[in-house]
Write a protein that holds these residues in place. Structure first.
Motif, PDB file in Angstrom:
ATOM      1  N   LEU A 134       0.532  -1.295   0.508  1.00 22.27           N
ATOM      2  CA  LEU A 134       0.222  -0.112  -0.023  1.00 22.27           C
ATOM      3  C   LEU A 134       0.716   1.362   0.116  1.00 22.27           C
ATOM      4  CD1 LEU A 134      -2.231  -1.268   2.779  1.00 22.27           C
ATOM      5  CD2 LEU A 134      -3.214  -0.140   0.066  1.00 22.27           C
ATOM      6  N   GLU A 135       0.213   2.132  -0.512  1.00 25.00           N
ATOM      7  CA  GLU A 135       1.385   3.634  -0.520  1.00 25.00           C
ATOM      8  C   GLU A 135       0.936   4.712   0.371  1.00 25.00           C
ATOM      9  OE1 GLU A 135       1.280   7.863  -3.250  1.00 25.00           O
ATOM     10  OE2 GLU A 135       0.177   5.678  -4.021  1.00 25.00           O
ATOM     11  N   VAL A 136       1.987   5.174   0.859  1.00 30.96           N
ATOM     12  CA  VAL A 136       1.667   5.915   2.351  1.00 30.96           C
ATOM     13  C   VAL A 136       1.571   7.626   1.524  1.00 30.96           C
ATOM     14  CG1 VAL A 136       3.016   7.404   4.304  1.00 30.96           C
ATOM     15  CG2 VAL A 136       3.929   5.047   3.406  1.00 30.96           C
ATOM     16  N   THR A 137       0.049   7.950   2.541  1.00 28.12           N
ATOM     17  CA  THR A 137      -0.398   8.718   1.998  1.00 28.12           C
ATOM     18  C   THR A 137      -0.274   9.888   2.679  1.00 28.12           C
ATOM     19  OG1 THR A 137      -2.844   8.228   2.954  1.00 28.12           O
ATOM     20  CG2 THR A 137      -2.226   7.510   0.727  1.00 28.12           C
ATOM     21  N   GLU A 138      -0.170   9.696   4.385  1.00 28.28           N
ATOM     22  CA  GLU A 138       0.038  10.937   4.944  1.00 28.28           C
ATOM     23  C   GLU A 138       0.978  10.454   6.340  1.00 28.28           C
ATOM     24  OE1 GLU A 138      -2.646  13.245   8.228  1.00 28.28           O
ATOM     25  OE2 GLU A 138      -3.454  12.278   6.554  1.00 28.28           O
ATOM     26  N   THR A 139       2.262  11.211   6.173  1.00 24.40           N
ATOM     27  CA  THR A 139       3.082  10.622   7.878  1.00 24.40           C
ATOM     28  C   THR A 139       3.575  12.265   7.402  1.00 24.40           C
ATOM     29  OG1 THR A 139       4.868   9.568   8.458  1.00 24.40           O
ATOM     30  CG2 THR A 139       5.049   9.757   6.067  1.00 24.40           C
ATOM     31  N   ASP A 140       4.633  12.158   8.733  1.00 24.48           N
ATOM     32  CA  ASP A 140       5.827  13.510   8.876  1.00 24.48           C
ATOM     33  C   ASP A 140       6.857  13.281   7.403  1.00 24.48           C
ATOM     34  OD1 ASP A 140       4.373  14.240  11.040  1.00 24.48           O
ATOM     35  OD2 ASP A 140       5.137  12.717  12.125  1.00 24.48           O
ATOM     36  N   PRO A 141       7.781  14.134   7.409  1.00 19.99           N
ATOM     37  CA  PRO A 141       8.474  14.060   6.488  1.00 19.99           C
ATOM     38  C   PRO A 141       9.998  13.164   7.305  1.00 19.99           C
ATOM     39  CG  PRO A 141       8.459  16.171   7.004  1.00 19.99           C
ATOM     40  CD  PRO A 141       6.684  15.753   7.824  1.00 19.99           C
ATOM     41  N   GLY A 142      10.950  12.895   6.666  1.00 17.82           N
ATOM     42  CA  GLY A 142      11.638  11.863   6.515  1.00 17.82           C
ATOM     43  C   GLY A 142      12.950  13.090   6.528  1.00 17.82           C
ATOM     44  N   LEU A 143      14.123  12.978   7.595  1.00 17.96           N
ATOM     45  CA  LEU A 143      15.445  13.861   7.636  1.00 17.96           C
ATOM     46  C   LEU A 143      16.177  13.526   7.558  1.00 17.96           C
ATOM     47  CD1 LEU A 143      14.320  15.635  11.546  1.00 17.96           C
ATOM     48  CD2 LEU A 143      13.711  16.416   8.343  1.00 17.96           C
ATOM     49  N   LYS A 144      17.348  13.934   6.642  1.00 23.21           N
ATOM     50  CA  LYS A 144      18.713  13.472   6.401  1.00 23.21           C
ATOM     51  C   LYS A 144      19.065  12.502   7.867  1.00 23.21           C
ATOM     52  CE  LYS A 144      22.648  14.401   4.425  1.00 23.21           C
ATOM     53  NZ  LYS A 144      23.500  14.773   3.099  1.00 23.21           N
ATOM     54  N   ASP A 146      18.337   9.906   9.408  1.00 21.89           N
ATOM     55  CA  ASP A 146      16.763   8.533   9.843  1.00 21.89           C
ATOM     56  C   ASP A 146      17.512   7.372   9.934  1.00 21.89           C
ATOM     57  OD1 ASP A 146      15.777  11.236  10.813  1.00 21.89           O
ATOM     58  OD2 ASP A 146      14.547  11.072  10.162  1.00 21.89           O
ATOM     59  N   THR A 147      17.513   6.738  10.147  1.00 21.28           N
ATOM     60  CA  THR A 147      18.279   5.379  10.367  1.00 21.28           C
ATOM     61  C   THR A 147      16.617   4.199  10.733  1.00 21.28           C
ATOM     62  OG1 THR A 147      19.092   5.092  12.606  1.00 21.28           O
ATOM     63  CG2 THR A 147      20.769   6.272  10.732  1.00 21.28           C
ATOM     64  N   PRO A 166       9.313   2.989  10.386  1.00 21.63           N
ATOM     65  CA  PRO A 166      10.687   3.849   9.995  1.00 21.63           C
ATOM     66  C   PRO A 166      10.762   5.163   9.939  1.00 21.63           C
ATOM     67  CG  PRO A 166      11.007   1.955   9.399  1.00 21.63           C
ATOM     68  CD  PRO A 166       9.544   1.819   9.100  1.00 21.63           C
ATOM     69  N   LEU A 167      11.747   6.045  10.667  1.00 26.59           N
ATOM     70  CA  LEU A 167      11.585   7.138  10.837  1.00 26.59           C
ATOM     71  C   LEU A 167      11.835   7.942   9.047  1.00 26.59           C
ATOM     72  CD1 LEU A 167      13.233   8.155  13.897  1.00 26.59           C
ATOM     73  CD2 LEU A 167      11.183   8.733  13.056  1.00 26.59           C
ATOM     74  N   PHE A 168      12.958   7.102   8.267  1.00 21.42           N
ATOM     75  CA  PHE A 168      12.915   7.312   7.195  1.00 21.42           C
ATOM     76  C   PHE A 168      11.806   7.316   6.103  1.00 21.42           C
ATOM     77  CE2 PHE A 168      14.594   2.679   7.768  1.00 21.42           C
ATOM     78  CZ  PHE A 168      13.695   2.350   6.277  1.00 21.42           C
ATOM     79  N   ILE A 169      10.836   6.578   5.939  1.00 22.84           N
ATOM     80  CA  ILE A 169      10.153   6.912   5.078  1.00 22.84           C
ATOM     81  C   ILE A 169       8.913   7.889   4.154  1.00 22.84           C
ATOM     82  CG2 ILE A 169       7.410   5.688   4.660  1.00 22.84           C
ATOM     83  CD1 ILE A 169       9.756   4.076   4.770  1.00 22.84           C
ATOM     84  N   ASN A 170       8.931   8.370   3.987  1.00 21.41           N
ATOM     85  CA  ASN A 170       8.027   9.440   3.169  1.00 21.41           C
ATOM     86  C   ASN A 170       6.504   8.598   2.423  1.00 21.41           C
ATOM     87  OD1 ASN A 170      10.566  11.914   3.471  1.00 21.41           O
ATOM     88  ND2 ASN A 170      11.348  10.180   1.948  1.00 21.41           N
ATOM     89  N   GLU A 171       5.974  10.548   2.056  1.00 17.72           N
ATOM     90  CA  GLU A 171       5.028  10.564   1.312  1.00 17.72           C
ATOM     91  C   GLU A 171       4.964  10.007   0.016  1.00 17.72           C
ATOM     92  OE1 GLU A 171       1.965  13.371   1.547  1.00 17.72           O
ATOM     93  OE2 GLU A 171       2.269  13.663   4.214  1.00 17.72           O
ATOM     94  N   GLY A 172       4.182   9.011  -0.581  1.00 15.99           N
ATOM     95  CA  GLY A 172       4.442   7.967  -1.895  1.00 15.99           C
ATOM     96  C   GLY A 172       5.080   7.174  -2.291  1.00 15.99           C
ATOM     97  N   GLU A 173       5.788   6.577  -0.711  1.00 16.20           N
ATOM     98  CA  GLU A 173       6.360   5.659  -0.601  1.00 16.20           C
ATOM     99  C   GLU A 173       5.506   4.630  -0.750  1.00 16.20           C
ATOM    100  OE1 GLU A 173      10.457   4.704   0.803  1.00 16.20           O
ATOM    101  OE2 GLU A 173      10.457   7.020   1.429  1.00 16.20           O
ATOM    102  N   ARG A 180      -1.571  -9.267   9.160  1.00 17.83           N
ATOM    103  CA  ARG A 180      -1.999 -10.524  10.541  1.00 17.83           C
ATOM    104  C   ARG A 180      -1.892  -9.030  11.583  1.00 17.83           C
ATOM    105  NH1 ARG A 180       1.341 -15.247   8.418  1.00 17.83           N
ATOM    106  NH2 ARG A 180       2.462 -13.152   7.606  1.00 17.83           N
ATOM    107  N   SER A 181      -0.416  -8.844  11.538  1.00 18.80           N
ATOM    108  CA  SER A 181      -0.575  -7.674  12.723  1.00 18.80           C
ATOM    109  C   SER A 181      -0.347  -6.812  12.653  1.00 18.80           C
ATOM    110  CB  SER A 181       1.621  -8.519  13.038  1.00 18.80           C
ATOM    111  OG  SER A 181       2.321  -7.694  12.438  1.00 18.80           O
ATOM    112  N   GLY A 182      -0.591  -5.973  11.492  1.00 20.60           N
ATOM    113  CA  GLY A 182      -0.233  -4.477  10.785  1.00 20.60           C
ATOM    114  C   GLY A 182       0.757  -4.348  10.932  1.00 20.60           C
ATOM    115  N   GLU A 183       1.819  -4.573  11.145  1.00 15.87           N
ATOM    116  CA  GLU A 183       2.801  -4.575  10.633  1.00 15.87           C
ATOM    117  C   GLU A 183       3.706  -3.694   9.178  1.00 15.87           C
ATOM    118  OE1 GLU A 183       5.521  -6.723  13.676  1.00 15.87           O
ATOM    119  OE2 GLU A 183       4.041  -6.186  15.523  1.00 15.87           O
ATOM    120  N   TYR A 184       4.646  -2.855   9.651  1.00 16.55           N
ATOM    121  CA  TYR A 184       5.327  -2.629   7.895  1.00 16.55           C
ATOM    122  C   TYR A 184       6.546  -3.408   8.362  1.00 16.55           C
ATOM    123  CZ  TYR A 184       9.524   0.059   6.067  1.00 16.55           C
ATOM    124  OH  TYR A 184      10.960   0.030   5.340  1.00 16.55           O
TER     125      TYR A 184
END
Length: 188
Positions: A134-144, A146-147, A166-173, A180-184
């Motif tokens: 699924l595509e990410v439609t909304e999240t806080d922006p990732g910063l340089k 972030d790991t 994780p913090l490095f994920i951006n919108e649109g990815e 089953r667990s709802g985890e990334y």
């Protein structure tokens, strides 16, 4: 209709109990030191989703449930019903109520095959595939900088589900998520 004796009970077997189709979740044979052996069985009611425990004497039998599990592709929703189509070439469509969808509603994506359980030609439950992209439609922006080990943040996906990523994920990815667990799991 066929009957199953207690010695044939196993996980995943579909039987009728009190007029409702049920699936055996767990079966334990108990042989007490004194008295007759019995089966302690956990059953999931396929209509309500409730799990109940029942005891059967050795030699008892239950009627087999006329339940079919079919691969069907999700098409669309009109707000009240969700429509699925058989993938066997017949293009037959089934309307599914919200009650039968349950938690699967947040994992619906068009043109993805789902397992639809039919009883008396009515859909009683829908199961999502183990992993879905699924595509990410909304999240806080990732910063340089972030790991993957730096922590996590919530992300809203195109289906409406919210998962921790994780913090490095951006919108649109596009992400692979375990339904089953709802985890990334990973990026797609």
């Amino acid at each position: 209709m066929a009957n199953y004796s207690t010695n044939e009970f196993k996980g995943g077997l579909k039987v009728m109990l009190d007029g409702d189709p049920c699936s055996i979740v767990e079966n334990e044979l108990v042989k007490p030191g004194k008295g007759q052996a019995f089966n302690r069985v956990k059953l999931r009611n396929l209509m309500t989703g409730r799990v109940l425990e029942h005891t059967f004497k050795s030699g008892d039998s239950l009627e087999a449930a006329d339940v079919m599990e079919l691969e069907m592709e999700y098409l669309y929703t009109d707000g009240d019903m969700w429509y699925f189509m058989k993938t066997d070439g017949s293009f037959e469509q089934y309307a599914v109520e919200k009650r039968a969808l349950g938690d699967t509603e947040k994992w619906l994506k068009e043109q993805v095959p789902y397992t639809v359980t039919l009883w008396n030609d009515n859909a009683i439950s829908v199961t999502a595939p183990n992993f879905i992209e699924l595509e990410v439609t909304e999240t806080d922006p990732g910063l340089k900088g972030d790991t993957a080990q730096g922590g996590s943040k919530p992300a809203t996906l195109s289906s409406g589900a919210v998962v921790r990523v994780p913090l490095f994920i951006n919108e649109g990815e596009v992400l692979k998520v375990d339904t089953r667990s709802g985890e990334y799991v990973s990026r797609a």
